[in-house]
Design a protein around this motif. Structure first.
Motif, PDB file in Angstrom:
ATOM      1  N   TRP A   1      14.362 -25.012  61.562  1.00 28.11           N
ATOM      2  CA  TRP A   1      14.287 -26.180  60.679  1.00 28.11           C
ATOM      3  C   TRP A   1      13.387 -27.256  61.283  1.00 28.11           C
ATOM      4  CZ3 TRP A   1      15.520 -31.285  61.408  1.00 28.11           C
ATOM      5  CH2 TRP A   1      15.475 -32.078  60.275  1.00 28.11           C
ATOM      6  N   MET A   2      13.583 -27.505  62.583  1.00 27.70           N
ATOM      7  CA  MET A   2      12.784 -28.530  63.247  1.00 27.70           C
ATOM      8  C   MET A   2      11.310 -28.145  63.268  1.00 27.70           C
ATOM      9  SD  MET A   2      13.345 -30.251  66.953  1.00 27.70           S
ATOM     10  CE  MET A   2      11.929 -30.477  67.996  1.00 27.70           C
ATOM     11  N   ALA A   3      11.029 -26.878  63.515  1.00 31.34           N
ATOM     12  CA  ALA A   3       9.638 -26.424  63.542  1.00 31.34           C
ATOM     13  C   ALA A   3       8.971 -26.676  62.191  1.00 31.34           C
ATOM     14  CB  ALA A   3       9.561 -24.947  63.910  1.00 31.34           C
ATOM     15  N   GLY A   4       9.703 -26.418  61.117  1.00 37.01           N
ATOM     16  CA  GLY A   4       9.159 -26.678  59.789  1.00 37.01           C
ATOM     17  C   GLY A   4       8.830 -28.139  59.583  1.00 37.01           C
ATOM     18  N   ASN A   5       9.630 -29.013  60.161  1.00 40.69           N
ATOM     19  CA  ASN A   5       9.393 -30.445  60.041  1.00 40.69           C
ATOM     20  C   ASN A   5       8.304 -30.939  60.981  1.00 40.69           C
ATOM     21  OD1 ASN A   5      11.341 -31.812  58.119  1.00 40.69           O
ATOM     22  ND2 ASN A   5      12.677 -30.415  59.219  1.00 40.69           N
ATOM     23  N   ILE A   6       8.221 -30.367  62.152  1.00 35.58           N
ATOM     24  CA  ILE A   6       7.228 -30.813  63.134  1.00 35.58           C
ATOM     25  C   ILE A   6       5.849 -30.252  62.821  1.00 35.58           C
ATOM     26  CG2 ILE A   6       6.533 -30.640  65.570  1.00 35.58           C
ATOM     27  CD1 ILE A   6       8.797 -32.625  65.083  1.00 35.58           C
TER      28      ILE A   6
ATOM     29  N   ARG B   1       1.396 -37.934  72.026  1.00 34.43           N
ATOM     30  CA  ARG B   1       2.528 -38.838  72.238  1.00 34.43           C
ATOM     31  C   ARG B   1       3.352 -38.994  70.961  1.00 34.43           C
ATOM     32  NH1 ARG B   1       4.024 -41.872  76.111  1.00 34.43           N
ATOM     33  NH2 ARG B   1       5.250 -43.742  75.860  1.00 34.43           N
ATOM     34  N   THR B   2       2.709 -39.155  69.828  1.00 33.00           N
ATOM     35  CA  THR B   2       3.412 -39.305  68.554  1.00 33.00           C
ATOM     36  C   THR B   2       4.193 -38.039  68.236  1.00 33.00           C
ATOM     37  OG1 THR B   2       1.705 -40.817  67.763  1.00 33.00           O
ATOM     38  CG2 THR B   2       3.112 -39.784  66.091  1.00 33.00           C
ATOM     39  N   SER B   3       3.600 -36.888  68.471  1.00 32.30           N
ATOM     40  CA  SER B   3       4.288 -35.617  68.230  1.00 32.30           C
ATOM     41  C   SER B   3       5.504 -35.470  69.135  1.00 32.30           C
ATOM     42  CB  SER B   3       3.338 -34.437  68.464  1.00 32.30           C
ATOM     43  OG  SER B   3       2.273 -34.479  67.550  1.00 32.30           O
ATOM     44  N   LEU B   4       5.327 -35.798  70.398  1.00 32.35           N
ATOM     45  CA  LEU B   4       6.443 -35.692  71.334  1.00 32.35           C
ATOM     46  C   LEU B   4       7.563 -36.665  70.979  1.00 32.35           C
ATOM     47  CD1 LEU B   4       4.550 -35.221  74.718  1.00 32.35           C
ATOM     48  CD2 LEU B   4       5.874 -33.509  73.460  1.00 32.35           C
ATOM     49  N   GLN B   5       7.200 -37.847  70.501  1.00 33.94           N
ATOM     50  CA  GLN B   5       8.225 -38.810  70.091  1.00 33.94           C
ATOM     51  C   GLN B   5       9.030 -38.273  68.914  1.00 33.94           C
ATOM     52  OE1 GLN B   5       9.215 -41.587  71.650  1.00 33.94           O
ATOM     53  NE2 GLN B   5      10.865 -41.624  70.146  1.00 33.94           N
ATOM     54  N   ARG B   6       8.368 -37.640  67.960  1.00 29.06           N
ATOM     55  CA  ARG B   6       9.071 -37.064  66.805  1.00 29.06           C
ATOM     56  C   ARG B   6       9.991 -35.929  67.259  1.00 29.06           C
ATOM     57  NH1 ARG B   6      12.050 -37.412  62.722  1.00 29.06           N
ATOM     58  NH2 ARG B   6      11.720 -35.888  61.089  1.00 29.06           N
TER      59      ARG B   6
ATOM     60  N   GLU C   1      13.065 -37.430  68.844  1.00 25.45           N
ATOM     61  CA  GLU C   1      14.009 -37.961  67.853  1.00 25.45           C
ATOM     62  C   GLU C   1      14.857 -36.845  67.241  1.00 25.45           C
ATOM     63  OE1 GLU C   1      11.397 -39.922  65.120  1.00 25.45           O
ATOM     64  OE2 GLU C   1      10.917 -41.526  66.548  1.00 25.45           O
ATOM     65  N   LEU C   2      14.209 -35.756  66.842  1.00 22.46           N
ATOM     66  CA  LEU C   2      14.942 -34.638  66.260  1.00 22.46           C
ATOM     67  C   LEU C   2      15.836 -33.965  67.297  1.00 22.46           C
ATOM     68  CD1 LEU C   2      12.129 -33.125  64.023  1.00 22.46           C
ATOM     69  CD2 LEU C   2      14.173 -34.342  63.253  1.00 22.46           C
TER      70      LEU C   2
ATOM     71  N   PHE D   1      15.282 -26.927  72.972  1.00 19.60           N
ATOM     72  CA  PHE D   1      16.599 -26.509  72.486  1.00 19.60           C
ATOM     73  C   PHE D   1      17.360 -25.799  73.594  1.00 19.60           C
ATOM     74  CE2 PHE D   1      14.513 -27.343  68.550  1.00 19.60           C
ATOM     75  CZ  PHE D   1      15.527 -27.801  67.728  1.00 19.60           C
ATOM     76  N   ASN D   2      16.695 -24.894  74.273  1.00 18.76           N
ATOM     77  CA  ASN D   2      17.348 -24.152  75.346  1.00 18.76           C
ATOM     78  C   ASN D   2      17.730 -25.061  76.507  1.00 18.76           C
ATOM     79  OD1 ASN D   2      17.650 -21.544  74.303  1.00 18.76           O
ATOM     80  ND2 ASN D   2      15.464 -21.182  74.552  1.00 18.76           N
ATOM     81  N   ASP D   3      16.958 -26.100  76.742  1.00 21.85           N
ATOM     82  CA  ASP D   3      17.316 -27.065  77.773  1.00 21.85           C
ATOM     83  C   ASP D   3      18.628 -27.755  77.413  1.00 21.85           C
ATOM     84  OD1 ASP D   3      16.589 -28.594  80.237  1.00 21.85           O
ATOM     85  OD2 ASP D   3      16.652 -30.256  78.805  1.00 21.85           O
ATOM     86  N   THR D   4      18.764 -28.172  76.163  1.00 22.12           N
ATOM     87  CA  THR D   4      20.012 -28.796  75.711  1.00 22.12           C
ATOM     88  C   THR D   4      21.184 -27.834  75.847  1.00 22.12           C
ATOM     89  OG1 THR D   4      18.980 -30.375  74.202  1.00 22.12           O
ATOM     90  CG2 THR D   4      21.219 -29.671  73.663  1.00 22.12           C
TER      91      THR D   4
END
Length: 168
Positions: free
Chosen positions: A37-42, A51-56, A59-60, A105-108
């Motif tokens: 889902w996140m990949a579809g949004n990113i 930097r903007t991409s990493l910030q998004r 957030e997710l 995700f795997n880090d979390t």
């Protein structure tokens, strides 16, 4: 045996009420569909800088991390041995950007497993061959991959297993 294909972490909360009273252990494999889902949004968003991409992504990921940690807390309240699984990342056709995205995700999942003392099955080290994935739906394990996962679960649930030990 209450897992649902396509479930996200948020939908697992609704499955908790179906845990049978005679359950002896819990095995959680969640996060892959959240990553999809996140990949579809990113990947659908245009940005002008990294930097903007990493910030998004941050957030997710913060949303996923809070939800995943709460799920582990809720599962721990059931007072049963808990095994958690990382998301496999050797899926055929997965490009390098998508594989890199799975790392967060795997880090979390890994950090949460250690924090809450769950046994961790690292699917990244188990399903490493293309034959481990279905030719029909490559994000699903094949019979071979499913067998490897089943063996890792059996090992994790075996008598005398240290439920704070990492498996994989």
């Amino acid at each position: 045996m209450i897992a649902l294909d396509g479930a996200t972490v948020s939908s697992v909360f609704r499955q908790l009420e179906r845990v049978p009273d005679d359950a002896t252990h819990l095995v959680l494999s969640a996060g892959g569909n959240d990553a999809l889902w996140m990949a579809g949004n990113i990947f659908a968003q245009e940005t002008t800088d990294v930097r903007t991409s990493l910030q998004r992504i941050a957030e997710l990921l913060a949303e996923f991390t809070a939800e995943y940690r709460q799920l582990i807390r809720d599962l721990r309240e059931l007072r049963l041995p808990l095994v958690t699984c990382t998301v496999y990342d050797s899926v055929p056709g997965l490009d390098s950007a998508e594989a890199t995205g799975l790392c967060v995700f795997n880090d979390t999942i890994t950090r949460t497993a250690f924090e809450f003392g769950t046994t961790l099955i690292d699917l990244r080290t188990i399903c490493i061959e293309s034959s481990d994935y279905s030719s029909v739906s490559p994000i699903e394990p094949s019979a071979s991959g499913g067998g490897k996962i089943a063996r890792a679960i059996i090992d994790a649930l075996s008598d005398g297993h240290d439920f704070r030990r990492v498996v994989g």
